[in-house]
Design an enzyme around this catalytic site. Structure first.
Site, mmCIF file in Angstrom:
data_model
loop_
_atom_site.group_PDB
_atom_site.id
_atom_site.type_symbol
_atom_site.label_atom_id
_atom_site.label_comp_id
_atom_site.label_asym_id
_atom_site.label_seq_id
_atom_site.Cartn_x
_atom_site.Cartn_y
_atom_site.Cartn_z
ATOM 1 N N TYR A 36 40.890 -41.704 40.947
ATOM 2 C CA TYR A 36 41.361 -40.336 41.135
ATOM 3 C C TYR A 36 40.187 -39.376 41.158
ATOM 4 C CZ TYR A 36 46.049 -42.041 40.738
ATOM 5 O OH TYR A 36 47.209 -42.700 40.986
ATOM 6 N N TYR A 80 56.234 -33.454 42.990
ATOM 7 C CA TYR A 80 55.686 -34.703 43.517
ATOM 8 C C TYR A 80 55.090 -35.491 42.354
ATOM 9 C CZ TYR A 80 52.637 -38.032 45.798
ATOM 10 O OH TYR A 80 52.013 -39.188 46.160
ATOM 11 N N MET A 82 52.825 -37.893 40.938
ATOM 12 C CA MET A 82 51.592 -38.537 41.383
ATOM 13 C C MET A 82 51.374 -39.851 40.643
ATOM 14 S SD MET A 82 49.014 -35.297 41.713
ATOM 15 C CE MET A 82 49.264 -34.654 40.080
ATOM 16 N N HIS A 121 55.495 -41.643 46.144
ATOM 17 C CA HIS A 121 55.152 -42.743 47.047
ATOM 18 C C HIS A 121 55.055 -44.033 46.272
ATOM 19 C CE1 HIS A 121 53.384 -39.304 49.437
ATOM 20 N NE2 HIS A 121 54.211 -39.882 50.296
ATOM 21 N N ASN A 126 55.523 -53.149 46.259
ATOM 22 C CA ASN A 126 55.876 -53.002 44.846
ATOM 23 C C ASN A 126 57.399 -52.909 44.664
ATOM 24 O OD1 ASN A 126 55.868 -52.521 42.131
ATOM 25 N ND2 ASN A 126 54.328 -50.897 42.206
ATOM 26 N N ALA A 129 58.725 -51.576 41.240
ATOM 27 C CA ALA A 129 58.738 -50.125 41.079
ATOM 28 C C ALA A 129 59.920 -49.526 41.822
ATOM 29 C CB ALA A 129 57.428 -49.540 41.597
ATOM 30 N N PHE A 132 62.959 -49.963 39.829
ATOM 31 C CA PHE A 132 62.931 -49.077 38.659
ATOM 32 C C PHE A 132 63.416 -47.684 39.046
ATOM 33 C CE2 PHE A 132 60.447 -45.809 36.426
ATOM 34 C CZ PHE A 132 60.871 -46.011 35.127
#
Lengths: 172, 859
Positions: A36, A80, A82, A121, A126, A129, A132
């Site tokens: 990041y 959003y 992140m 995103h 994945n 995810a 989930f």
């Protein structure tokens, strides 16, 4: 499905601040295959985002983070998401679910600006995810091709969940 | 005509006399400007009027013009040597300078000319207490009581004075008399309650336990004593001392109130004839039964469980410690190891703890890269790893400790304790640089944590990074302070002062080290001064019991480990300075660039302060600056003046003086006392110090060096100091160093007896040097410390390294290289050229990214 899990009784949250940013960096460095930028870190400590950029604690130890930014387009504000992740050993105990619920509740209660939706995103490989987020009311609203430049697969799903303002939700 | 008895030089005409009274009034009301004007008017006509001069001096001092004020007061006293006002003023000024001895002399003079002046008497009493002139204090308090028997505090003050002078019986009589005449005490009067409690205490100290109990009970019943906790504590203790059957219940009552007080359990047990610090087989099982009962009665209390661990042995211990450990690891108590460390003195308990903790760990172990099984608590696993890391490091198994910590960090990389302790293990291994870096990482995880920050500063100092440490300390100091160091000094942070002084010393900067040790000395001087206000306050407020404890504490103030350490290190610097005065000048020339910069900065800051002071409007004339001399500004920022000051040995002796009585069990203190005494040619004192050290540890290596040193000095004295001294010294010396042995033999014999001790080998080499052996011989002697069968500790290796440097030995690097395989994790013995680089690496600029390559960047 999740009935056998131990009850997550000792989960708590604290806002990301310049003082605990080191912990966020540490978590990000082990949690994500992504680096990041400094801009990411300077954004998440902005005071107006403190409700949406949180450290996740389990038994008073930081074990995960959850960071969002607010995007306003045509007068509509969206959150959003992140990053949202928990250290490997602490997974499967409902910490992530509790965190996401916390985030949704906070977003619903937020007044200025009103949050209409949360989206994020997820790399198309994945599946875990995706499942989930599906459990928590997120649906696939699109595909972002070539979202990732270096890691494969390059594409990402766009998952989104609409937010009912707290008062309205109570009324129904 | 002046009234009879007033000297002509003091008498003033009525106009001036009225004016003088006004001066006094203005002063009392702190109308300094008006007072000054009135005094000047008198002095215009009578420039030699002593009392006016003194008052003017006093007023000027209050206005901040201290030097001028003092000069006038001195002048005034000279003009009128029989005026109580002059002497009183002089005394006030001296007291403000904390010159208690001289102040008391002035007060005594003042009292000669005005025997019954209440103010002067009271101030004199405070000074007498401060100076511990207790017999004179009794006199003064007596006079005060005679003058004002209607004041309650005068009675109590007299009782306290008797108590302090050791005459407790008389203190009791005063209290009894006071209680007979005191009238109109309101209900629930705190002051009377304190007085009665004090009375009970006096009776207890006199051994009159029945009377003490009776007084306590009646006073408690009539609600005259209202401190309920104190009543219960006194009562339980007194009942125990009387062997009463009610005692048991009294202690139980206290435990009911506070089930976590060790003292109460000890009292309860000792009432049943069990001394928990000296258990027999029989009392051991009784104690354990009692403590188990209590643990059941108070399931939330930790004290009975923890005490039971101290008492229990063998299987019983194992049975108790398992749930103790488990519950605390589950909760995540970071201090658990510190809590249990005391048990490690018993090897059996240490082993049991190890096996219990490892069994627990085995049941918790899981992978770091997958979800932890639902039956296991992942944080408990981390805390268990942390506990065991501390356990193994404590036992010197540092590599095992590091392994456990690395496992824990891979599992939960966000727990600062893990990084801190990893730093600590590295420090213990002789890697201060790596240590500082790890502690820095802990700090970066939570910049808000003052403890982590202080630790980081401390570890940077340990790595010799003085400036860099001040940088982090500065994150938590007051922003408007002249500098972080100054603020920490003002806050009396002994931790900081000690660590910085030690760091400067290790860096070879004697001047700065001495300056910081001196700052520590000043902290303790301040502690001593601080009691002054209580001599008046505590008696006025009747908080006598706590006050007496305070005085006792003040009397042993300098037994504090930080003072003892500072005194010993400072005296060593001063002794070194005596042996080689060139240190003082060479040190100041060798100022590093950084220090020069700091000096410049300090000067600039000072200038700014001065300018600002000038800019400040001049209307402050009426502002009272008080009598206490303000701290002098720092005109010695690098400590070089301090280092160059004359008479280092006298200064060292002053440092060490309190240690004679307050650190009598500390062998290094006696060695330091010896080092100074022998150089001051105080041979009896020197020998006494050695004798004391000898009784503490006859085999001590540092003592051995001094024995050789003393014998050599003594026998090579051209002229013995005096018959008496020689007669005293010689026989005691032969007891320590046998006459029939040559010193060379004495030295080699010592080596033979301790040939496997690294520190003993260093000591014999140092002794050889004293005996003028050639350098090569000294070197080869000290190198035997590297032999495989020698137990060489890290500190000793470091000491040998600096000893070789001191010898200017060409074999320093050889020794350092020899140490490297011995201390695998140590960086202290790295080639000296690499040290600057290591130092630079001791600072962690940011949280380290994992070494996984990450190409993907999200902005």
């Amino acid at each position: 499905m999740s009935d056998s899990r131990p009850t997550p009784t000792r989960v708590s949250f604290a806002a990301v601040t310049p003082n605990n940013l080191g912990t966020v960096r540490k978590l990000n460095s082990v949690l994500f295959p992504i680096k990041y930028s400094e801009k990411f870190y300077s954004d998440i400590v902005q005071p107006d985002l403190e409700d949406f950029c949180q450290l996740i604690y389990y038994n008073d130890i930081p074990v995960g983070t959850m960071c969002c930014r607010v995007e306003v387009k045509d007068g509509v504000a969206k959150l959003y998401l992140m990053t949202l992740a928990v250290l490997a050993p602490y997974r499967s105990r409902g910490i992530g679910s509790q965190s996401l619920k916390h985030l949704v509740d906070t977003a619903a209660a937020h007044a200025k600006p009103k949050i209409s939706a949360i989206y994020l995103h997820v790399q198309v490989s994945n599946e875990d995810a995706k499942r989930f987020y599906a459990r928590h009311g997120f649906t696939e609203v699109g595909l972002y091709e070539n979202y990732y430049k270096k890691i494969t697969p390059h594409d990402a799903w766009i998952l989104q969940r609409d937010i009912q303002p707290a008062a309205a939700a109570e009324a129904t | 005509m002046p009234p009879a008895g007033i000297p002509a030089s003091r008498a003033l005409p009525s106009r001036e006399s009225t004016l003088f009274k006004e001066v006094l009034h203005y002063y009392e009301d702190r109308q300094l400007k008006k007072g000054l004007k009135a005094a000047d008017t008198i002095l215009k006509k009578f420039p030699n009027h002593g009392e006016t001069l003194c008052m003017k001096g006093l007023i000027l001092t209050h206005m901040g013009r201290r030097d001028e004020g003092l000069e006038l007061v001195k002048q005034g006293v000279r003009y009128d040597l029989t005026s109580h006002i002059c002497w009183h003023v002089f005394g006030l000024i001296q007291k403000g300078q904390k010159n208690y001895e001289e102040a008391l002399k002035s007060y005594t003079q003042a009292l000669r000319f005005d025997k019954e002046n209440m103010n002067i008497l009271r101030d004199a009493a405070h000074l007498q207490t401060q100076l511990r002139h207790y017999d004179a204090l009794v006199e003064t308090r007596h006079t005060l009581l005679r003058l004002r028997p209607q004041l309650r505090q005068n009675w109590i003050a007299l009782a306290v004075a008797y108590h302090l002078s050791g005459n407790i019986l008389e203190a009791k009589h005063v209290l009894e008399q006071f209680e007979r005449i005191v009238k109109n005490v309101p209900d629930y009067d705190v002051e009377m309650s304190e007085i009665l409690l004090y009375h009970v205490r006096v009776l207890e100290e006199l051994g009159e336990h029945t009377e003490a109990l009776a007084l306590l009970d009646t006073s408690a019943k009539s609600r005259a004593i209202i401190d309920r906790v104190a009543i219960m504590e006194f009562r339980a203790r007194l009942l125990s001392k009387l062997g009463s059957s009610e005692a048991q219940q009294a202690w139980q009552g206290l435990i009911d109130q506070n089930a976590d007080s060790y003292d109460y359990y000890k009292g309860f047990l000792s009432n049943n004839g069990i001394d928990i610090d000296a258990l027999t087989e029989e009392t051991q099982s009784q104690a354990l039964t009692t403590l188990r009962d209590f643990a059941q009665q108070f399931p939330r209390a930790a004290a009975p469980l923890r005490l039971a661990l101290t008492v229990a042995t063998g299987d019983e211990f194992k049975e108790l410690v398992e749930p103790y450990l488990r519950s605390r690891l589950e909760k995540g108590v970071p201090s658990l190891f510190t809590d249990l460390k005391a048990l490690y003195r018993v090897p059996e308990k240490r082993d049991i703890l190890e096996s219990v903790a490892h069994t627990l760990l085995d049941s918790l172990t899981h992978a770091a890269d997958a979800p932890c099984p639902p039956t296991i608590d992942p944080t408990m696993y981390v805390w268990t790893l942390y506990f065991l890391a501390q356990h193994h490091s404590h036992l010197g198994q540092h590599e095992k400790a590091l392994e456990l910590l690395d496992t824990a960090i891979a599992h939960t990389p966000t727990l600062p304790e893990l990084y801190m302790f990893r730093g600590r293990v590295l420090k213990r291994c002789g890697d201060p640089f790596g240590a500082a870096r790890w502690v820095d990482q802990a700090r970066l995880l939570d910049l808000q944590d003052r403890f982590l920050n202080a630790r980081c500063g401390k570890y940077r100092l340990r790595a010799g990074l003085v400036e860099e440490s001040v940088e982090v300390f500065g994150l938590f100091t007051k922003k408007d302070a002249p500098s972080p160091s100054q603020d920490l000094e003002d806050m009396q942070s002994l931790l900081y002062l000690t660590e910085e002084a030690d760091a400067q010393l290790r860096n070879g900067n004697y001047a700065m080290a001495l300056k910081k040790y001196t700052a520590i000395q000043k902290v303790f001087d301040d502690f001593e001064d601080d009691q002054y206000d209580f001599h008046g306050y505590s008696v006025r407020k009747f908080t006598v019991n706590i006050y007496l404890n305070l005085l006792k504490w003040e009397d042993t103030l300098r037994s504090h480990p930080q003072y003892v350490h500072a005194a010993i290190e400072a005296s060593r610097i001063l002794v070194r300075l005596h042996d080689d005065p060139s240190i003082a000048t060479s040190a100041s020339q060798a100022l590093s660039d950084a220090e020069k910069k700091a000096k410049k900065k300090a000067k600039k800051a000072e200038k700014k302060v001065l300018e600002e002071a000038k800019k400040a409007p001049g209307t402050a004339t009426n502002e009272d600056k008080g009598l206490d001399a303000s701290p002098p500004k720092d005109d010695d920022p690098d400590g070089s003046k301090l280092l160059q000051a004359p008479e280092p040995l006298e200064r060292a002796a002053k440092w060490l003086k309190p240690l004679n009585t307050l650190a009598a069990g500390n062998i290094e203190a006696w060695i330091a006392i010896y080092d100074v005494a022998v150089r001051r040619k105080k041979y009896t004192q020197a020998l006494q110090a050695l004798t004391h050290a000898h009784t503490l540890d006859a085999d001590s290596p540092t003592l051995h060096v001094r024995l050789v040193d003393f014998k050599k000095r003594w026998s090579s004295l051209a002229e013995k100091p005096s018959e008496n001294i020689a007669a005293a010294v010689s026989p005691s010396l032969s007891k320590l160093v046998p006459d029939e042995l040559s010193l060379e033999r004495f030295n080699s014999q010592y080596l033979q007896n301790h040939s496997s001790r690294g520190d003993a080998i260093l000591a014999t080499a140092q002794a050889l040097r004293i005996l003028d052996a050639p350098r090569e011989e000294v070197e080869s002697a000290v190198f035997s410390a590297l032999n495989a069968d020698v137990e060489l500790r890290l500190e000793t290796a470091v000491a040998i390294d600096s000893f070789l440097l001191e010898l200017k030995s060409p074999r320093v690097d050889e020794f350092r290289a020899g140490c490297q395989p011995r201390f695998g994790l140590a960086t202290l013995f790295a080639p000296r050229a690499e040290l600057p680089e290591l130092r630079k690496n001791a600072i962690q600029r940011a949280i380290a990214e994992t070494n996984v390559e990450k190409d993907e960047v999200i902005s």
